[in-house]
Design an enzyme around this catalytic site. Structure first.
Site, short mmCIF file in Angstrom:
data_model
loop_
_atom_site.label_atom_id
_atom_site.label_comp_id
_atom_site.label_asym_id
_atom_site.label_seq_id
_atom_site.Cartn_x
_atom_site.Cartn_y
_atom_site.Cartn_z
N PRO A 540 -6.85 -0.49 9.81
CA PRO A 540 -6.76 1.10 9.61
C PRO A 540 -5.62 1.86 9.95
O PRO A 540 -5.10 2.76 9.57
CB PRO A 540 -8.06 1.58 10.30
CG PRO A 540 -9.02 0.41 10.25
CD PRO A 540 -8.02 -0.70 10.33
N GLU A 608 3.33 2.20 -1.52
CA GLU A 608 4.10 3.06 -2.45
C GLU A 608 3.31 4.34 -2.85
O GLU A 608 3.86 5.55 -2.95
CB GLU A 608 4.72 2.42 -3.67
CG GLU A 608 6.03 1.58 -3.21
CD GLU A 608 6.14 0.74 -4.33
OE1 GLU A 608 5.42 -0.34 -4.26
OE2 GLU A 608 7.11 0.36 -4.95
MO1 MOS Z 1 9.23 -1.35 -3.47
S1 MOS Z 1 10.42 0.38 -4.47
O1 MOS Z 1 8.93 -2.16 -4.74
O2 MOS Z 1 10.24 -1.79 -2.23
#
Ligand code: MOS
Length: 650
Positions: A540, A608
């Site tokens: 976490p 991401e």
């Molecule tokens: Mo990421 S932009 O796939 O390191």
């Protein structure tokens, strides 16, 4: 010659030198492209030596902005193709028929700027040759791809190149490939006959190591009066500099729309090459889609959250929106925008999606007769805590503590894994390690289960430093005693990624409260609630740190960061951290990170997704605060003031 004559200089490499042809070119395509390299006894001497190399530049025609590059007669970037490629078309249904049945229509143009990675540790490496063998300590997200690239560059077998990555000061996608700087360092080291360390400067970093392409998106959306979206049209273009590839993901993005048509054009410009940057393409796509959804909601007289819920096919994301709205206090949001005077606060939201998922990883587990345990894996920790997660998995399986596990990663001598990109590392490495340690445990148990306990190895369990018979825990021994059964030889087991422990698909939702000073145009983010689903959350604290980081980078993208090119001089005017403004400590809001826990989905990535929805959520909050609709990021004071002037002029 003058550079070589400077005391302390070891090697100078120019474009015509042997082996340098692929690294340096006599014809540059953007300002900042590599032309020469120097190795000296100190960085200061090397810098002086660089200044002693006189480069005579002949200026060729150039164009640094995507819209200008598309005009007739613009300077051509690539010899063999036009600046603007053919549009890539994606369509479904009949978009004109869709618009014909729409009760409400919005069309608007959105713009996002070129965004650079700004890894605090710049690109670089230390190269060391011994005989014909190269060892490279590199700041890389991909040790195995770097190994492959260097062996190809030097025409030597993979086994003669070893790449080591111990720690990392950020990559965000720009350190995924076999970077030219590594080859330059290795070439310098080979010529110098001593190890060479090469770290790029901040300026070089901004100019050459990659960026997120810009985007210009003309969008039209049509809905029935109940909010059902029936048609969507988008034409967009953007430039990844000399690298092209500026396309946006998905068509349309996020929502189920029966009739749509999307046309995308990639444009070349004389700018540094694009590179993957945290959720490539998605923040651009989300900015336009989540902005126009907000505009459509206004026109429909609907709550923008309700409009999204009505058209979002992803059940998980719809649940996340509900949870986030509750935590955030969305119901307290202004129903109509605040006045264009004074200091005003507003609320906005945005959504996004990412893939993630895993595969392609091998690992090795070693149990030593003294009870110590090693896990080896040729992955790399890009600063996210991969080592910790590996130790957790092994500790749990062996009934030991984190401190008992020796984790060895970041070395191509270990069993291979892929690059750390696409938010795939955790979902690649975790199953491989789990598979490896499960096999190691059973193999260890197999050496004594029947002779000592009279049971099958499957009837034994390891927990709290002990190994015992599951059905009769009083029949037990310590982990050390169990390991000692190995005799003199360590137990070595190879495992690999197996299905069943991971999956993909990460919806993401953010709510933003922002404050606008309508006199100065300055926007401050006050509060963010970020809801993410990423299956089984391995740790976490590490997970939350990724979300915090994504939100902070998203605020930078939405409010501050942009590469500024001078159209007449042709170069980036802000390749530093003064004029290229990333988020600073004083800009950081309260961030509440909410986990939408789905352990049954297994491990998925989180690096991401949290950068995707922030920028549109901010722009929507600015509108809600004071009625200023800013359709271009970063939402800088000049744009806010211009939008406020429009509001005042009615
Ligand atoms: Mo990421 S932009 O796939 O390191």
């Amino acid at each position: 010659t003058q550079a070589m004559a400077l005391p302390g200089v070891k090697v100078v490499i120019l474009p015509d030198d042997e082996g340098a042809g692929d690294l340096f070119r006599r014809e540059c395509r953007y300002a900042g492209q590599e032309v020469a390299a120097v190795a000296a006894m100190t960085p200061e001497i090397a810098e002086d030596a660089l200044h002693l190399i006189e480069v005579e530049y002949t200026e060729l025609p150039f164009v640094v902005h995507a819209d200008k590059a598309m005009e007739n007669g613009a300077a051509q970037v690539q010899d063999d193709r036009p600046n603007a490629g053919e549009p890539r078309v994606n369509e479904q249904g009949d978009v004109n028929a869709g618009f014909a049945e729409a009760d409400v229509k919005v069309d608007a143009d959105y713009k996002t700027e070129v965004h650079t990675h700004v890894s605090l540790e710049t690109h670089g490496s230390i190269a060391h040759w011994e005989g014909g063998k190269l060892t490279l300590w590199a700041s890389t997200q991909a040790i195995s791809a770097t190994q492959g690239g260097l062996s190809q560059f030097f025409g030597i077998p993979n086994s003669d190149v070893r790449v080591i990555k111990d720690h990392m000061g950020g990559g965000f996608g720009s350190k995924l490939g076999p970077r030219p700087e590594y080859a330059v360092a290795a070439l310098l080291a080979r010529k110098a006959g001593v190890p060479v360390k090469l770290m790029l400067t901040r300026k070089e970093e901004h100019l050459t190591t990659g960026n997120r392409p810009d985007s210009f998106q003309s969008v039209e959306i049509g809905a029935k009066s109940d909010g059902t979206i029936v048609a969507y049209k988008r034409k967009n273009f953007g430039s990844g500099g000399i690298a092209g590839r500026a396309g946006l993901p998905g068509a349309p993005y996020l929502y189920e729309i029966p009739n749509f048509r999307v046309e995308q054009i990639d444009v070349y410009t004389h700018g540094g090459p694009q590179a993957a940057l945290r959720a490539p393409g998605h923040p651009q796509a989300a900015f336009a889609m989540e902005s126009i959804m907000d505009e459509l909601a206004v026109k429909l007289g609907m709550d923008p959250m309700e409009l999204r819920q009505k058209n979002d096919p992803d059940e998980t994301r719809r649940e996340m929106v509900k949870i986030g709205a509750e935590k955030f206090g969305w119901s307290k949001r202004r129903q109509t925008p605040g006045p264009a005077t004074g200091i005003q606060r507003g609320m906005g939201m945005g959504s996004g999606v990412w893939g993630g998922g895993g595969g392609r990883t091998k690992a090795e587990g070693v149990i030593h007769p003294d009870g110590s345990v090693e896990i080896r894996c040729g992955t790399q920790d890009v600063g996210v805590g991969t080592k910790t997660v590996i130790a957790q998995i092994a500790a749990e399986e062996f009934g030991l503590t984190l401190e008992d596990i020796i984790v060895k990663i970041g070395d191509t001598n270990y069993p291979p894994s892929g690059g750390s990109g696409g938010s795939t590392t955790c979902a690649s490495v975790s199953p491989a390690v789990k598979n490896t340690v499960q096999m190691a445990k059973l193999k260890l148990f197999d050496t004594f289960a029947s002779s000592i306990f009279g049971v099958s190895p499957h009837d034994l369990e390891a927990k709290d430093g002990k190994v015992f018979v599951t059905s009769n825990p009083s029949k037990s021994m310590t982990w050390q005693q169990a390991a000692a059964q190995l005799g003199d030889e360590p137990l070595i087991v190879q495992g690999q990624w197996v299905p069943g422990y991971s999956s993909s698909g990460v919806p993401t939702v953010q709510f933003v409260e922002a404050e606008v000073n309508t006199a100065t145009g300055v926007v401050k983010v006050i509060r963010v609630v970020a809801v993410n689903s990423s299956g089984l959350i391995m740790n976490p604290l590490l997970w939350e740190s990724q979300v915090n980081g994504g939100v902070l980078m998203g605020i930078g993208y939405g409010l501050y960061e942009e590469r500024i090119m001078d159209p007449r001089a042709g170069y980036m005017v802000n390749p530093n951290l003064e004029a290229y403004r990333v988020i600073g400590a004083m800009d950081i809001p309260e961030i509440e990170v909410v986990a939408y826990d789905q352990p049954e989905r297994g491990v998925i990535g989180i690096g991401e997704p949290p950068i995707i929805p922030t920028a549109p959520a901010i722009a929507n909050a600015v509108y809600n605060a004071c009625g200023a609709r800013v359709r271009a990021i970063p939402v800088t004071p000049d744009k806010v003031l211009a939008a406020l002037a429009e509001v005042r002029e009615g």
